[in-house]
Scaffold this motif. Structure first.
Motif, PDB file in Angstrom:
ATOM      1  N   GLU A  50      -3.510  20.406 -11.118  1.00  0.00           N
ATOM      2  CA  GLU A  50      -4.867  19.871 -11.144  1.00  0.00           C
ATOM      3  C   GLU A  50      -5.761  20.927 -10.522  1.00  0.00           C
ATOM      4  OE1 GLU A  50      -7.296  15.980  -9.626  1.00  0.00           O
ATOM      5  OE2 GLU A  50      -5.152  15.802 -10.043  1.00  0.00           O
ATOM      6  N   ILE A  51      -6.561  21.590 -11.350  1.00  0.00           N
ATOM      7  CA  ILE A  51      -7.261  22.780 -10.884  1.00  0.00           C
ATOM      8  C   ILE A  51      -8.639  22.511 -10.293  1.00  0.00           C
ATOM      9  CG2 ILE A  51      -5.985  24.296 -12.414  1.00  0.00           C
ATOM     10  CD1 ILE A  51      -8.428  24.371 -14.238  1.00  0.00           C
ATOM     11  N   THR A  52      -9.282  21.425 -10.678  1.00  0.00           N
ATOM     12  CA  THR A  52     -10.625  21.161 -10.156  1.00  0.00           C
ATOM     13  C   THR A  52     -10.996  19.711 -10.422  1.00  0.00           C
ATOM     14  OG1 THR A  52     -12.882  22.043 -10.016  1.00  0.00           O
ATOM     15  CG2 THR A  52     -11.933  21.825 -12.230  1.00  0.00           C
ATOM     16  N   SER A  53     -12.200  19.370 -10.059  1.00  0.00           N
ATOM     17  CA  SER A  53     -12.738  18.049 -10.314  1.00  0.00           C
ATOM     18  C   SER A  53     -14.235  18.203 -10.569  1.00  0.00           C
ATOM     19  CB  SER A  53     -12.496  17.143  -9.107  1.00  0.00           C
ATOM     20  OG  SER A  53     -12.963  15.844  -9.374  1.00  0.00           O
ATOM     21  N   PHE A  54     -14.734  17.470 -11.520  1.00  0.00           N
ATOM     22  CA  PHE A  54     -16.154  17.534 -11.830  1.00  0.00           C
ATOM     23  C   PHE A  54     -16.892  16.511 -10.983  1.00  0.00           C
ATOM     24  CE2 PHE A  54     -14.015  19.311 -15.477  1.00  0.00           C
ATOM     25  CZ  PHE A  54     -14.740  20.460 -15.687  1.00  0.00           C
TER      26      PHE A  54
END
Length: 69
Positions: A50-54
């Motif tokens: 899981e590389i990021t979150s918006f």
């Protein structure tokens, strides 16, 4: 050994450090450093990352570059 008799044959690792770990840093990690971390995790054999979150940069400024990542 009885301890290992009931363990599953396989496990799945879901890595979240690029998102969860970096959002807790006081200083914003530069984009290239984030990409290097993700590349290193991939090179280590991890396949679920899981590389990021918006989210709003107002709430989590460390993830403001989610589009670029």
């Amino acid at each position: 050994m009885a301890l290992f008799e009931h363990l599953p044959r396989e496990v799945s690792i879901y890595e979240v450090s690029p998102r969860d770990g970096l959002q807790n840093e006081r200083a914003t990690v530069p984009l290239l450093a984030k990409l290097r971390l993700i590349e290193a995790l991939t090179a280590a054999g991890l396949r679920r990352i899981e590389i990021t979150s918006f989210v709003s940069p107002k709430w989590i400024p460390q993830l403001a570059d989610a589009d670029e990542v």
